[in-house]
Write an enzyme that holds these catalytic residues in place. Structure first.
Site, PDB file in Angstrom:
ATOM      1  N   GLY A  33       0.819  -1.207   0.000  1.00  0.00           N
ATOM      2  CA  GLY A  33       0.000   0.000   0.000  1.00  0.00           C
ATOM      3  C   GLY A  33       0.855   1.260   0.000  1.00  0.00           C
ATOM      4  O   GLY A  33       2.088   1.204   0.043  1.00  0.00           O
ATOM      5  N   ARG A  75       2.840   4.286   1.279  1.00  0.00           N
ATOM      6  CA  ARG A  75       3.689   4.497   2.456  1.00  0.00           C
ATOM      7  C   ARG A  75       3.928   3.208   3.262  1.00  0.00           C
ATOM      8  O   ARG A  75       4.151   3.245   4.464  1.00  0.00           O
ATOM      9  CB  ARG A  75       3.110   5.568   3.369  1.00  0.00           C
ATOM     10  CG  ARG A  75       3.093   6.956   2.755  1.00  0.00           C
ATOM     11  CD  ARG A  75       4.511   7.504   2.796  1.00  0.00           C
ATOM     12  NE  ARG A  75       4.538   8.874   2.339  1.00  0.00           N
ATOM     13  CZ  ARG A  75       5.198   9.285   1.284  1.00  0.00           C
ATOM     14  NH1 ARG A  75       5.875   8.436   0.558  1.00  0.00           N
ATOM     15  NH2 ARG A  75       5.203  10.535   0.942  1.00  0.00           N
ATOM     16  N   SER A  76       3.922   2.088   2.572  1.00  0.00           N
ATOM     17  CA  SER A  76       4.154   0.807   3.243  1.00  0.00           C
ATOM     18  C   SER A  76       5.632   0.512   3.438  1.00  0.00           C
ATOM     19  O   SER A  76       5.993  -0.355   4.226  1.00  0.00           O
ATOM     20  CB  SER A  76       3.517  -0.324   2.441  1.00  0.00           C
ATOM     21  OG  SER A  76       4.128  -0.429   1.165  1.00  0.00           O
ATOM     22  N   GLY A  77       6.499   1.202   2.683  1.00  0.00           N
ATOM     23  CA  GLY A  77       7.930   0.939   2.730  1.00  0.00           C
ATOM     24  C   GLY A  77       8.418   0.149   1.524  1.00  0.00           C
ATOM     25  O   GLY A  77       9.583  -0.236   1.460  1.00  0.00           O
ATOM     26  N   ALA A  89      11.929   5.724 -13.314  1.00  0.00           N
ATOM     27  CA  ALA A  89      10.828   6.404 -12.632  1.00  0.00           C
ATOM     28  C   ALA A  89       9.689   6.599 -13.618  1.00  0.00           C
ATOM     29  O   ALA A  89       9.898   7.130 -14.709  1.00  0.00           O
ATOM     30  CB  ALA A  89      11.300   7.748 -12.091  1.00  0.00           C
ATOM     31  N   HIS A 100      12.487  10.968  -2.973  1.00  0.00           N
ATOM     32  CA  HIS A 100      12.894   9.651  -3.480  1.00  0.00           C
ATOM     33  C   HIS A 100      14.291   9.731  -4.079  1.00  0.00           C
ATOM     34  O   HIS A 100      15.143   8.883  -3.818  1.00  0.00           O
ATOM     35  CB  HIS A 100      11.909   9.166  -4.557  1.00  0.00           C
ATOM     36  CG  HIS A 100      10.795   8.342  -4.031  1.00  0.00           C
ATOM     37  ND1 HIS A 100      10.691   7.010  -4.298  1.00  0.00           N
ATOM     38  CD2 HIS A 100       9.735   8.664  -3.261  1.00  0.00           C
ATOM     39  CE1 HIS A 100       9.615   6.530  -3.722  1.00  0.00           C
ATOM     40  NE2 HIS A 100       9.005   7.518  -3.087  1.00  0.00           N
ATOM     41  N   ARG A 107      18.646   7.874  -3.244  1.00  0.00           N
ATOM     42  CA  ARG A 107      19.383   7.003  -4.159  1.00  0.00           C
ATOM     43  C   ARG A 107      20.864   7.323  -4.187  1.00  0.00           C
ATOM     44  O   ARG A 107      21.251   8.488  -4.169  1.00  0.00           O
ATOM     45  CB  ARG A 107      18.831   7.154  -5.577  1.00  0.00           C
ATOM     46  CG  ARG A 107      17.500   6.528  -5.744  1.00  0.00           C
ATOM     47  CD  ARG A 107      17.009   6.675  -7.167  1.00  0.00           C
ATOM     48  NE  ARG A 107      15.674   7.250  -7.075  1.00  0.00           N
ATOM     49  CZ  ARG A 107      15.179   8.167  -7.880  1.00  0.00           C
ATOM     50  NH1 ARG A 107      15.883   8.639  -8.876  1.00  0.00           N
ATOM     51  NH2 ARG A 107      13.963   8.617  -7.698  1.00  0.00           N
ATOM     52  N   GLU A 134      13.422   8.938 -16.504  1.00  0.00           N
ATOM     53  CA  GLU A 134      11.983   9.128 -16.338  1.00  0.00           C
ATOM     54  C   GLU A 134      11.316   8.635 -17.608  1.00  0.00           C
ATOM     55  O   GLU A 134      11.593   9.131 -18.700  1.00  0.00           O
ATOM     56  CB  GLU A 134      11.674  10.594 -16.071  1.00  0.00           C
ATOM     57  CG  GLU A 134      12.222  11.049 -14.730  1.00  0.00           C
ATOM     58  CD  GLU A 134      11.964  12.515 -14.437  1.00  0.00           C
ATOM     59  OE1 GLU A 134      11.394  13.222 -15.288  1.00  0.00           O
ATOM     60  OE2 GLU A 134      12.360  12.945 -13.338  1.00  0.00           O
TER      61      GLU A 134
END
Length: 182
Positions: A8, A10-12, A32, A48, A52, A60
Site C-alpha cells: 500500500g 507508504r508501506s515501505g 521512474a 525519493h 538514491r 523518467e
C-alpha cells in the site's frame, strides 16, 4: 531474476526495493514512471531521488518501459513503479471505451512480461496494491484499479519472487528475496 514488490501507500515498498537493488549492485538503472504534475509531486520525487546513491542512473519513462529495459546495459534495474506506468497508459487511451482502454494497457503489460522473460538482468519492480481500498467514485479510478490489479497479476506470474510490504515489513509470497535491512 525478476522481483515484484507490492504494498500500500507508504508501506515501505520503495525503500525495500532500493535495499534489494543495492544488495545486487552499486550501479543501478532507476526507471521512474511518475511524472511531476504539480509542486507536491515534485517534492515527493525529490525525496525519493535524495535516497538514491549517486552511482545510480535515473530515467523518467512514461510509456516506453519495455523498450527502456530492453535497451539498458545495466545489470540491475529498479522500476518504480508499475502503478505509474499503468496510470500513464490509461491516460494515453482514456478517450476509448473501458474495455478497449484496459485491453490496451494489458497489451503493454504483455509486452513488458515478454521482455522480462527474456532478460538476463536483475529487475526489481515496485507496484501498488489497490485491491484493499474502496470502489473509486469515478470511472477512470475504477478502470485504474481494475487495470492495475490485472497488470499486477500478470507481472507476479512472470516474476521469480514476489513480496508484499505492510507497515514496513516485507513478506515473501513467492520465491526468495535477499536478506536486506532498510
Amino acid at each position: 531474476m525478476i522481483y515484484l514488490i507490492t504494498g500500500g501507500v507508504r508501506s515501505g515498498k520503495s525503500r525495500y526495493a532500493e535495499a534489494v537493488a543495492k544488495y545486487f549492485s552499486d550501479e543501478v538503472l532507476y526507471i521512474a514512471t511518475l511524472q511531476p504534475s504539480d509542486e507536491e509531486m515534485k517534492t515527493r520525487i525529490a525525496k525519493h531521488r535524495s535516497r538514491r546513491p549517486k552511482t545510480w542512473r535515473t530515467l523518467e519513462v512514461e510509456l516506453e518501459l519495455s523498450q527502456t529495459i530492453q535497451d539498458s546495459l545495466e545489470k540491475v534495474i529498479l522500476v518504480d513503479c508499475l502503478s505509474g506506468f499503468v496510470s500513464n497508459a490509461l491516460l494515453e487511451y482514456k478517450g476509448l471505451e473501458e474495455e478497449a482502454v484496459i485491453e490496451r494497457v494489458l497489451e503493454a503489460v504483455e509486452e513488458l512480461t515478454n521482455i522480462l522473460q527474456t532478460s538476463t538482468q536483475t529487475i526489481i519492480i515496485v507496484t501498488n496494491e489497490v485491491g484493499y481500498g474502496v470502489v473509486p467514485e469515478h470511472p477512470l479510478g475504477r478502470w485504474f484499479r481494475d487495470a492495475l490489479g490485472l497488470a499486477n497479476q500478470r507481472v507476479a506470474k512472470t516474476a521469480d519472487a514476489v513480496s508484499i510490504v505492510t507497515v514496513g515489513i516485507p513478506q515473501t509470497l513467492k520465491g526468495i528475496f535477499p536478506d536486506v535491512t532498510f
